[in-house]
Design a protein around this motif. Structure first.
Motif, PDB file in Angstrom:
ATOM      1  N   VAL A  84       0.862  -1.234  -0.060  1.00  0.00           N
ATOM      2  CA  VAL A  84      -0.016   0.010  -0.049  1.00  0.00           C
ATOM      3  C   VAL A  84       0.984   1.330   0.044  1.00  0.00           C
ATOM      4  N   ASN A  85       0.648   2.007  -1.000  1.00  0.00           N
ATOM      5  CA  ASN A  85       1.208   3.385  -0.976  1.00  0.00           C
ATOM      6  C   ASN A  85       0.625   4.529  -0.341  1.00  0.00           C
ATOM      7  N   VAL A  86       1.291   5.049   0.610  1.00  0.00           N
ATOM      8  CA  VAL A  86       0.460   5.841   1.718  1.00  0.00           C
ATOM      9  C   VAL A  86       0.851   7.249   1.412  1.00  0.00           C
ATOM     10  N   ASN A  87       1.525   7.602   0.243  1.00  0.00           N
ATOM     11  CA  ASN A  87       1.599   9.086  -0.188  1.00  0.00           C
ATOM     12  C   ASN A  87       0.450   9.898   0.098  1.00  0.00           C
ATOM     13  N   LYS A  88      -0.776   9.415  -0.470  1.00  0.00           N
ATOM     14  CA  LYS A  88      -2.043  10.213  -0.230  1.00  0.00           C
ATOM     15  C   LYS A  88      -2.530  10.512   1.117  1.00  0.00           C
ATOM     16  N   ILE A  89      -1.884   9.756   2.079  1.00  0.00           N
ATOM     17  CA  ILE A  89      -2.275  10.107   3.478  1.00  0.00           C
ATOM     18  C   ILE A  89      -1.543  11.394   3.807  1.00  0.00           C
ATOM     19  N   VAL A 136       6.388   4.030  -0.242  1.00  0.00           N
ATOM     20  CA  VAL A 136       6.269   5.470  -0.244  1.00  0.00           C
ATOM     21  C   VAL A 136       7.110   6.049  -1.378  1.00  0.00           C
ATOM     22  N   HIS A 137       6.853   7.196  -1.736  1.00  0.00           N
ATOM     23  CA  HIS A 137       7.434   7.834  -2.894  1.00  0.00           C
ATOM     24  C   HIS A 137       7.841   9.346  -2.655  1.00  0.00           C
ATOM     25  N   PRO A 138       8.926   9.209  -1.640  1.00  0.00           N
ATOM     26  CA  PRO A 138       9.433  10.561  -1.146  1.00  0.00           C
ATOM     27  C   PRO A 138      10.051  11.546  -2.417  1.00  0.00           C
ATOM     28  N   ARG A 139       9.356  12.642  -2.892  1.00  0.00           N
ATOM     29  CA  ARG A 139       9.761  13.655  -3.788  1.00  0.00           C
ATOM     30  C   ARG A 139      10.668  14.702  -3.409  1.00  0.00           C
ATOM     31  N   PRO A 140      11.674  15.275  -4.271  1.00  0.00           N
ATOM     32  CA  PRO A 140      12.352  16.433  -3.630  1.00  0.00           C
ATOM     33  C   PRO A 140      11.690  17.533  -3.161  1.00  0.00           C
ATOM     34  N   ARG A 154       6.100  17.318  -1.809  1.00  0.00           N
ATOM     35  CA  ARG A 154       4.361  17.488  -1.710  1.00  0.00           C
ATOM     36  C   ARG A 154       3.715  16.699  -0.804  1.00  0.00           C
ATOM     37  N   HIS A 155       4.375  15.365  -0.580  1.00  0.00           N
ATOM     38  CA  HIS A 155       3.658  14.347   0.428  1.00  0.00           C
ATOM     39  C   HIS A 155       4.540  14.053   1.528  1.00  0.00           C
ATOM     40  N   ILE A 156       5.096  12.637   0.972  1.00  0.00           N
ATOM     41  CA  ILE A 156       6.049  11.963   1.859  1.00  0.00           C
ATOM     42  C   ILE A 156       7.266  12.777   2.244  1.00  0.00           C
ATOM     43  N   ILE A 161      10.550   1.769  -1.232  1.00  0.00           N
ATOM     44  CA  ILE A 161      10.811   3.381  -1.218  1.00  0.00           C
ATOM     45  C   ILE A 161      11.186   3.659  -2.698  1.00  0.00           C
ATOM     46  N   GLU A 162      10.500   4.593  -3.398  1.00  0.00           N
ATOM     47  CA  GLU A 162      10.428   4.836  -4.559  1.00  0.00           C
ATOM     48  C   GLU A 162      10.998   6.314  -4.913  1.00  0.00           C
ATOM     49  N   GLY A 163      11.788   6.378  -6.030  1.00  0.00           N
ATOM     50  CA  GLY A 163      12.113   7.722  -6.372  1.00  0.00           C
ATOM     51  C   GLY A 163      13.277   7.816  -7.400  1.00  0.00           C
ATOM     52  N   LEU A 191      13.228   2.546  -8.560  1.00  0.00           N
ATOM     53  CA  LEU A 191      13.786   3.484  -9.087  1.00  0.00           C
ATOM     54  C   LEU A 191      12.773   4.047 -10.385  1.00  0.00           C
ATOM     55  N   VAL A 192      12.580   5.530 -10.310  1.00  0.00           N
ATOM     56  CA  VAL A 192      11.563   6.104 -11.114  1.00  0.00           C
ATOM     57  C   VAL A 192      12.119   7.176 -11.779  1.00  0.00           C
ATOM     58  N   PRO A 193      11.883   7.255 -13.184  1.00  0.00           N
ATOM     59  CA  PRO A 193      12.629   8.700 -13.667  1.00  0.00           C
ATOM     60  C   PRO A 193      11.739   9.911 -13.561  1.00  0.00           C
ATOM     61  N   ILE A 217       3.017  15.888 -12.419  1.00  0.00           N
ATOM     62  CA  ILE A 217       1.969  15.679 -11.333  1.00  0.00           C
ATOM     63  C   ILE A 217       1.975  14.234 -10.697  1.00  0.00           C
ATOM     64  N   THR A 218       2.486  13.173 -11.309  1.00  0.00           N
ATOM     65  CA  THR A 218       2.557  11.937 -10.714  1.00  0.00           C
ATOM     66  C   THR A 218       3.543  11.228 -12.053  1.00  0.00           C
ATOM     67  N   SER A 219       3.913   9.941 -11.532  1.00  0.00           N
ATOM     68  CA  SER A 219       4.662   9.241 -12.420  1.00  0.00           C
ATOM     69  C   SER A 219       4.079   8.940 -13.994  1.00  0.00           C
ATOM     70  N   ASP A 220       4.653   9.231 -14.785  1.00  0.00           N
ATOM     71  CA  ASP A 220       3.872   8.827 -16.209  1.00  0.00           C
ATOM     72  C   ASP A 220       4.697   8.244 -17.142  1.00  0.00           C
ATOM     73  N   LEU A 232      13.130  -1.464 -11.427  1.00  0.00           N
ATOM     74  CA  LEU A 232      13.260  -0.307 -12.175  1.00  0.00           C
ATOM     75  C   LEU A 232      12.025  -0.100 -12.713  1.00  0.00           C
ATOM     76  N   PHE A 233      11.364   0.942 -12.771  1.00  0.00           N
ATOM     77  CA  PHE A 233       9.957   1.338 -13.343  1.00  0.00           C
ATOM     78  C   PHE A 233       9.979   1.436 -14.869  1.00  0.00           C
ATOM     79  N   MET A 234       9.201   0.649 -15.475  1.00  0.00           N
ATOM     80  CA  MET A 234       9.505   0.349 -17.051  1.00  0.00           C
ATOM     81  C   MET A 234       8.127   0.499 -17.684  1.00  0.00           C
ATOM     82  N   GLY A 285       2.378  -1.572 -11.140  1.00  0.00           N
ATOM     83  CA  GLY A 285       1.978  -0.254 -10.288  1.00  0.00           C
ATOM     84  C   GLY A 285       1.468   0.955 -11.253  1.00  0.00           C
ATOM     85  N   HIS A 286       0.719   1.722 -10.640  1.00  0.00           N
ATOM     86  CA  HIS A 286       0.204   2.896 -11.010  1.00  0.00           C
ATOM     87  C   HIS A 286      -1.299   2.975 -11.397  1.00  0.00           C
ATOM     88  N   ASP A 287      -2.303   3.461 -10.983  1.00  0.00           N
ATOM     89  CA  ASP A 287      -3.681   3.681 -11.426  1.00  0.00           C
ATOM     90  C   ASP A 287      -4.353   2.181 -11.181  1.00  0.00           C
TER      91      ASP A 287
HETATM   92  C1  LIG Z   1       5.790   4.893  -9.329  1.00  0.00           C
HETATM   93  C2  LIG Z   1       4.158   5.114  -9.350  1.00  0.00           C
HETATM   94  O1  LIG Z   1       3.586   4.976 -10.021  1.00  0.00           O
HETATM   95  C3  LIG Z   1       3.850   5.756  -7.925  1.00  0.00           C
HETATM   96  O2  LIG Z   1       4.587   5.704  -6.805  1.00  0.00           O
HETATM   97  C4  LIG Z   1       3.345   7.060  -8.128  1.00  0.00           C
HETATM   98  O3  LIG Z   1       4.636   7.949  -8.656  1.00  0.00           O
HETATM   99  C5  LIG Z   1       3.070   7.725  -6.775  1.00  0.00           C
HETATM  100  O4  LIG Z   1       3.423   8.981  -6.994  1.00  0.00           O
HETATM  101  P1  LIG Z   1       2.274  10.155  -6.367  1.00  0.00           P
HETATM  102  O5  LIG Z   1       1.536   9.614  -5.196  1.00  0.00           O
HETATM  103  O6  LIG Z   1       3.210  11.288  -6.102  1.00  0.00           O
HETATM  104  O7  LIG Z   1       1.510  10.207  -7.559  1.00  0.00           O
END
Ligand SMILES: CC(=O)[C@@H](O)[C@H](O)COP(=O)(O)O
Ligand SMILES: NCC(=O)COP(=O)(O)O
Length: 251
Positions: A6-11, A42-46, A49-51, A71-73, A100-102, A108-111, A139-141, A199-201
Motif C-alpha cells: 500500500v502506497n501511503v503518499n496520499k495520506i 512511499v515515494h518521497p519526492r524532492p 509535496r507529500h511524503i 521506497i520509490e524515487g 527507481l522511477v525517472p 503531477i505523478t509518475s507517467d 526499475l519502473f519500466m 503499479g500505477h492507477d
Molecule cells: C511510481 C508510481 O507509479 C507511484 O509511486 C506514483 O509515482 C505515486 O506518486 P504520487 O503519489 O506522487 O502520484
C-alpha cells in the motif's frame, strides 16, 4: 501469492494540506498492515509535496519487523532542503526494496518508465550501491519497452511495469491490447531472470483482469485509488477488499 504493497503518499497529501500532523501516515500504515497487506510503499519526492524524510524514517521503523518497505524515487534527483537524496535516504533506512522511477518535479505523478539505452550506464553504480545496502532493486519500466532485458544487464532484480496506460484503457473498456503488452513485458522480464512488480492507477476493478493475465506478478503497489476508496469504505475494509481481489485472481 501476489503481495499488496500500500502506497501511503496520499495520506501525507491530506496531512500536509493543513500543515499539521493528522492524518498520521504511520497510523495509516499500521492499519493497512493489521488488515493484511504485505508491504508499505512511499515515494518521497524532492519537493516534499507529500511524503517527507521523517515519514520515511518512521515507516522504516514500523515495517522493520513486520512487512516489506518499498521506497520509490528518482536516484538522479539531487538533495534539496531536508530531502537528502534517494540513495542517502535508503542508506539510512535500509528498506527491503528500492524502486527507481525517472520522475521530474514538473510531473503531477509518475507517467513513464526508464529509457535504459540513455540512462543504463549511469544507473549501474547506483544499483550496485543500493544492493550493497541490502535492497532489492526494481526499475519502473513502460509496458512494451525495448529495454526490459537491459534492466537485467545493469543489475536490477525486478522491473515494475507502469500500468497507467492499461488502467486508462480499462476505463475506456478497450484494454485487450494494453493488457497483452503488459503480459508480453512480464514474459520477457521473466525470461531475462527478472521478477515482476506492477503499479500505477490500479484499482479494485482493473486489478483482477490484470493479475489473471499476468500470473508472474510478485507485487502490486497501489495508493491513489485505494486511499480514495478508503474514504468511502474505511482503510482496513478497503485493504481487505484488495486482498480478496488478489486471492480470487490467483485461485
Ligand atoms: C511510481 C508510481 O507509479 C507511484 O509511486 C506514483 O509515482 C505515486 O506518486 P504520487 O503519489 O506522487 O502520484
Ligand atoms: N508504484 C505504484 C505505486 O506505488 C502507487 O501508484 P498509485 O496507485 O498511487 O497510482
Amino acid at each position: 501469492m501476489t503481495v499488496l504493497s500500500v502506497n501511503v503518499n496520499k495520506i501525507a497529501v491530506l496531512r500536509n494540506s493543513r500543515g499539521g500532523v493528522l492524518p498520521d501516515v504511520v497510523e495509516a500504515a499500521r492499519c493497512c498492515i493489521a488488515a493484511g497487506c504485505g508491504g508499505i510503499t512511499v515515494h518521497p519526492r524532492p519537493d516534499q509535496r507529500h511524503i517527507r524524510p521523517d515519514d520515511v524514517r518512521a515507516l522504516a521503523a514500523l515495517t522493520a519487523a513486520t512487512v516489506e518497505f518499498n521506497i520509490e524515487g528518482n536516484p538522479f534527483a539531487p538533495p534539496r532542503g531536508s530531502y537528502p537524496g534517494l540513495s542517502a535516504l535508503i542508506a539510512e533506512t535500509r528498506p527491503a526494496q528500492a524502486t527507481l522511477v525517472p520522475d521530474g518535479d514538473g510531473q503531477i505523478t509518475s507517467d513513464h518508465g526508464f529509457d535504459l539505452r540513455r540512462d543504463g550506464e549511469r544507473l549501474k553504480p547506483l544499483i550496485r550501491e543500493l544492493k550493497f545496502h541490502g535492497c532489492r532493486v526494481s526499475l519502473f519500466m513502460d509496458a512494451g519497452s525495448p529495454d526490459i532485458e537491459l534492466a537485467a544487464d545493469i543489475g536490477a532484480d525486478r522491473i515494475e511495469i507502469y500500468t497507467g496506460p492499461y488502467a486508462e484503457a480499462f476505463s475506456r473498456g478497450d484494454y485487450a491490447a494494453e493488457l497483452a503488452r503488459c503480459a508480453d513485458t512480464a514474459r520477457r522480464a521473466r525470461a531475462a531472470g527478472l521478477a515482476v512488480n506492477a503499479g500505477h492507477d490500479l484499482d479494485q476493478r482493473n486489478l483482477g483482469p490484470f493479475l489473471r493475465a499476468l500470473p508472474e506478478v510478485e507485487e502490486v503497489s497501489i495508493g491513489h485509488a485505494l486511499i480514495g476508496e478508503a474514504l468511502y469504505d474505511g482503510l482496513a475494509a478497503t485493504v481487505a477488499n484488495y486482498l480478496k481481489v488478489i486471492a480470487a485472481a490467483r485461485s
